[in-house]
Design a protein around this motif. Sequence first.
Motif, short mmCIF file in Angstrom:
data_model
loop_
_atom_site.label_atom_id
_atom_site.label_comp_id
_atom_site.label_asym_id
_atom_site.label_seq_id
_atom_site.Cartn_x
_atom_site.Cartn_y
_atom_site.Cartn_z
N TYR A 1 21.68 15.96 12.10
CA TYR A 1 22.70 15.25 12.87
C TYR A 1 22.06 14.17 13.74
O TYR A 1 20.86 14.20 14.02
CB TYR A 1 23.52 16.21 13.73
CG TYR A 1 22.74 17.11 14.66
CD1 TYR A 1 22.39 16.71 15.95
CD2 TYR A 1 22.37 18.39 14.26
CE1 TYR A 1 21.69 17.53 16.80
CE2 TYR A 1 21.67 19.23 15.11
CZ TYR A 1 21.33 18.80 16.38
OH TYR A 1 20.63 19.62 17.22
N PHE A 2 22.90 13.23 14.15
CA PHE A 2 22.46 12.10 14.96
C PHE A 2 22.01 12.56 16.34
O PHE A 2 22.65 13.40 16.97
CB PHE A 2 23.60 11.10 15.10
CG PHE A 2 23.32 9.97 16.06
CD1 PHE A 2 22.43 8.97 15.73
CD2 PHE A 2 23.95 9.92 17.29
CE1 PHE A 2 22.17 7.93 16.62
CE2 PHE A 2 23.70 8.88 18.18
CZ PHE A 2 22.81 7.89 17.85
N SER A 3 20.90 12.03 16.78
CA SER A 3 20.39 12.33 18.12
C SER A 3 20.70 11.16 19.03
O SER A 3 20.13 10.07 18.89
CB SER A 3 18.87 12.57 18.06
OG SER A 3 18.35 12.76 19.35
N GLY A 4 21.61 11.39 19.98
CA GLY A 4 22.01 10.32 20.88
C GLY A 4 21.21 10.25 22.16
O GLY A 4 21.44 9.39 23.01
N ALA A 5 20.27 11.20 22.33
CA ALA A 5 19.43 11.24 23.53
C ALA A 5 18.21 12.08 23.21
O ALA A 5 18.10 12.65 22.13
CB ALA A 5 20.20 11.82 24.72
N ASP A 6 17.27 12.16 24.15
CA ASP A 6 16.08 12.96 23.94
C ASP A 6 16.44 14.40 23.62
O ASP A 6 16.90 15.15 24.48
CB ASP A 6 15.19 12.94 25.20
CG ASP A 6 14.31 11.70 25.25
OD1 ASP A 6 13.93 11.21 24.18
OD2 ASP A 6 14.01 11.22 26.36
N GLU B 1 22.45 0.56 20.24
CA GLU B 1 21.03 0.26 20.47
C GLU B 1 20.19 1.52 20.54
O GLU B 1 19.13 1.55 21.17
CB GLU B 1 20.87 -0.57 21.75
CG GLU B 1 21.58 -1.91 21.74
CD GLU B 1 21.09 -2.82 20.62
OE1 GLU B 1 19.91 -2.70 20.22
OE2 GLU B 1 21.87 -3.66 20.14
N THR B 2 20.64 2.58 19.90
CA THR B 2 19.85 3.81 19.81
C THR B 2 19.78 4.25 18.35
O THR B 2 20.65 3.95 17.54
CB THR B 2 20.48 4.96 20.63
OG1 THR B 2 21.80 5.24 20.14
CG2 THR B 2 20.53 4.61 22.09
N ASP B 3 18.69 4.93 18.05
CA ASP B 3 18.48 5.49 16.72
C ASP B 3 17.89 6.88 16.92
O ASP B 3 16.99 7.06 17.75
CB ASP B 3 17.52 4.61 15.91
CG ASP B 3 17.26 5.17 14.52
OD1 ASP B 3 18.15 5.84 13.99
OD2 ASP B 3 16.15 4.94 13.99
N GLY B 4 18.42 7.86 16.21
CA GLY B 4 17.89 9.20 16.40
C GLY B 4 18.34 10.15 15.31
O GLY B 4 19.37 9.96 14.67
N LEU B 5 17.54 11.17 15.09
CA LEU B 5 17.87 12.17 14.08
C LEU B 5 17.22 13.49 14.45
O LEU B 5 16.05 13.53 14.85
CB LEU B 5 17.37 11.71 12.71
CG LEU B 5 17.77 12.59 11.51
CD1 LEU B 5 19.27 12.53 11.30
CD2 LEU B 5 17.02 12.14 10.25
N ILE B 6 17.99 14.56 14.33
CA ILE B 6 17.48 15.91 14.50
C ILE B 6 17.66 16.65 13.19
O ILE B 6 18.75 16.67 12.62
CB ILE B 6 18.20 16.65 15.64
CG1 ILE B 6 17.92 15.97 16.98
CG2 ILE B 6 17.78 18.12 15.69
CD1 ILE B 6 18.61 16.61 18.16
N GLN B 7 16.58 17.24 12.71
CA GLN B 7 16.59 17.96 11.44
C GLN B 7 16.13 19.40 11.69
O GLN B 7 15.00 19.62 12.16
CB GLN B 7 15.69 17.28 10.41
CG GLN B 7 16.14 15.87 10.04
CD GLN B 7 15.11 15.14 9.23
OE1 GLN B 7 13.98 14.91 9.68
NE2 GLN B 7 15.48 14.75 8.01
N ASN B 8 17.00 20.34 11.41
CA ASN B 8 16.69 21.76 11.60
C ASN B 8 16.73 22.48 10.26
O ASN B 8 17.57 22.18 9.41
CB ASN B 8 17.71 22.41 12.54
CG ASN B 8 17.71 21.79 13.92
OD1 ASN B 8 16.69 21.32 14.41
ND2 ASN B 8 18.87 21.76 14.54
N SER B 9 15.86 23.44 10.11
CA SER B 9 15.89 24.29 8.92
C SER B 9 15.61 25.72 9.34
O SER B 9 14.77 25.98 10.21
CB SER B 9 14.88 23.84 7.87
OG SER B 9 13.55 23.95 8.36
N GLY C 1 13.65 13.08 16.59
CA GLY C 1 13.19 11.72 16.84
C GLY C 1 14.27 10.90 17.53
O GLY C 1 15.46 11.05 17.21
N TYR C 2 13.88 10.05 18.48
CA TYR C 2 14.85 9.25 19.24
C TYR C 2 14.22 7.92 19.61
O TYR C 2 13.03 7.85 19.96
CB TYR C 2 15.27 10.01 20.49
CG TYR C 2 16.19 9.23 21.41
CD1 TYR C 2 17.50 8.95 21.03
CD2 TYR C 2 15.75 8.78 22.64
CE1 TYR C 2 18.34 8.24 21.86
CE2 TYR C 2 16.58 8.06 23.48
CZ TYR C 2 17.88 7.78 23.09
OH TYR C 2 18.71 7.06 23.92
#
Length: 1008
Positions: A378-383, A429-437, A469-470
């Motif tokens: 899912y998208f990471s909108g913050a740290d 102006e933000t880019d982020g991704l959280i990947q969980n398994s 990542g953010y």
Amino acid sequence: MKKKLQFFWAEWIPKYRVAFVWLAILISTCKPAEAHLSSSFYWQQEQLRITGKVTDQAGVTLTGISIKVKGQNTGAVTDDKGNYAIIVNNVSAVFIFSYLGFTTQEVAIGDRRIVNVQMIAAPNSLNEVAVIGYGTQKRERVTSAVATVKAENFAKGAVTDAGQLLRGKVAGLSVVTPDGNPTGVSQINLRGITTIVSGREPLVLIDNVPGTLTTVAPEDIESIDVLKDGSAAAIYGTRGTNGVILITTKKVNGETPPTLEINSYFTTQRITRKLDFMSPSQYRDLVSMKKIGAFDYGASTDWLKEVTQTPFSQVYNASLKGGSNKTNYIANFNYRRQEGLIRKSNNNIMYPRLEVNHQMFDGKLKFNVNLNGYQQEYFSGADGSAFRTDVYRNALTYNPTDPIRDAQGNFTEHTDKTDYANPVSLLEETDGLIQNSNFRTIGTVTYSPINDLKVMLLGSRDLFNSTRGYYETKQHLSTRRDRRNGYASRGTTRSVEDLAELTATYSKGFNDHDFTALGGYSWRQTNYQDYFMQNWDFPADDFSYNNMGAGLALERGEAQQNSYQRENKLVGYFFRLNYSFKNRYLLMASVRREGSSKFGTNYKYGSFPAVSLGWNLIRESFLRDSKVVSALKIRGGYGITGTEPSEPYMSLDRLNFNTQILINGQWIQAINPSTNANPNLRWERKQETNLGVDFGFLNNRITGAIDLYKRTTKDLLLDYTVPTPPYLYNTIRANAASMENKGIEVQLNFRAIERTNFSWNTTINYSTNRNKLVSLSDENFQLASGYFDAGDTGEPIQQRISRVQIGQPIGNFWGFKSLDIDQNGYWIIEGKDGKPKPIAQQQADDKQVIGNGLPKHFLNWNHSFAYKNFDLNIIMRGAFGFQILNTSRMFYEAPVMLTRGNVLSTAYDNVYGKRPLADNQSLNYVSYYIENGDYWKIDNITFGYNLKLKNTPVKSMRLYLSGSNIATITKYKGIDPEVSMAGLTPGLDNRNRYPATSTYTIGAMLNF
């Protein structure tokens, strides 16, 4: 001649009936001239009278059971002795036995003329089997407070986790969905708050292995059992204080033909309620009145519209099962693609699961292998988080006359204002991704050397990995305001939980006595690792967060990087005895001896005993033949459970290496203590007494349960200030406080209407809880004031929200009681002497309790209707007797906030019927913003249609429409009165919350 005919009909016809049937069929296909003869012959031979008796699993005859001939209008109903009779015209006829409260059965008559059927109790019946710790037990013999909810009774429609399946289903279990964040998880509270700083969530076990509410797909769950009281949960020792939720995934038992089930649904959402902020025209009216802080920038922008979307979510679940008596399997795959109301917020998950069972040596040796887990993105909108909290808030408060971009194409920003940002820029102006398994391997081996003994070895590994990542671009506000020139962060988490359990169960019955003894050993080890790093001042945006070394801040020593690892072990020995005499007098006794590496040297092990008794009065002679009372059981239990400290190593001396000291112009790394050792650190100990009664009336058309409980939690953990010396550090975490909860729970189930084509089943459950903090001190550690304050309003008010005080409940709002405003528009509050005084003369001791955020009463009312192939399910629920701090009003209903952006349209309404607040009246935390939070929700409506499909691979299909959080009756002025109950500040409606949503679903379920 007569005797010969009698012999023919008595002996030859039954003996050669199959031949006669085929002969009749053959004749019926002959030329029309013979049609009359063949029809008459067939009628004489095949019209059959079938009789039988219907009973329950205990052998009790059942009255009013509906029997239909499948595919025909022929039917019957059992009489007061459970007997029935039906005339059929075909030996291949199939009877359908149905009755509300029992599982519908289809029975082929074959060559039988007497067909007796034993009905199996359906969910919520007193005769069902309940899952308890390390085993199952007949509901009739359960002596503790255990609630069971089967899949067919789960909350319908779109759900995001297992907790939402239980909404409104279990008395005493409150399930709160505080917002519409697609990555959010339900908040669950069972019988009140029992701790101050430790974990508050119940222990969740999926197929006997610890997990979370999101570990398994909701569509793959067969049943959920809730162990509510101490006598039921004590078998889990230090993990059972907040209750235990036992989730059982879908299973395959015995020989099963290959079957495929598909469930798919599509969902959209809308915001539950939009807060009424000034429109562009209203805002320009303020500009024309020359209000301080109001500026017209010439545009008209709907900022909330710019950051929101009409979300479209889809869920697909496929389940394949089959096998023989010796080997069977189930494979389930679940895919969820969820979109949130805020743009970019999403949640994509895949849940695969494969379970295989095999038995050999005539069933004495059984193997089970269960492989499951999930992959999430899912998208990471913050740290490190999915949602940037200030996006929604700024969408409400950003100046509606500001354009999205300026003439040069740059996002408009006002860096001179505090806590104020262009919400569209925050997203774009933000880019982020959280990947969980998550990968879970579970295996069990069960050996039964004799019929009454079962020995089982369970082993599992739960492996979780997360990569985060953010990135904030060079055009982001952080560059314009903080001069970061591109900011990036990365982090990784890895956790491994290994579990091994060996149990032996021996069951024996003789004469009127039944025993079941359980003994076991449990070993669990948890390892957690995490690292985090950040950097900024990047040469370009091209690499986003994938080239961390390119930033200059880390090289200059301005950015941080850190890593962490912890490990802890838990071992336990446990024993339980269940005894029943004539199913009349019942006993359950258990004890668990458990040790944890988190505890101090002097308290490595603790004991957690429990005992409960039951008396089945319905088995007594004076009630056995009652026509009114069909079930009646009195039960009582007492148990001790515990809570581990939240972190390991808290009992030890720990050192801090993060301090730098300047010596002779050079920074030198220093070492200093960070915690004090506490060899007496131990578990929080909860003692709970539960008294209950289970009942059924009128052949169980009315069933239910009433429970009264009192739970006292001692040795609560809290951080205490200590002198230095003798201590090395100025605080220590110790066991010294105590708390009390007591309440009542009532569950009522009504099979209100039962007709051949129509039924109505309704359930009502009610619960109330009273919480009180008994003490904050003991002989070793004292909190002299008798209280401490928790929570924070945030700037610019900067005040604590709640007071935790001896003799008071958790959740008390602590602030100034507003009485009025003066002629100039300034607050008048109540002083400590009870007299009015201007807010400018406020003193700290003028504050008082101005409300409480914990509901005192919960009420749920559920309905299930069925008419032929149609069904309708309705869930309504409410919470009463609590208050909410509306922070949106507290901040944006004050005219002074116009200097920081937009305000609510009510900001210039009269206060106390006099006049608006003064334009320069500063923000204050006063009781005027504490609102009554009582609400009643139409929480879910689901309408379905079931149809059988002939001559197609699809055996059956169900189509349904569903809506969740449809309507709310409340006087609360915020977006939704269903707010967070977590922590020490329940009832806080955070202005940064993700907005609450209403959900609409269309779906289909197909069986192949």
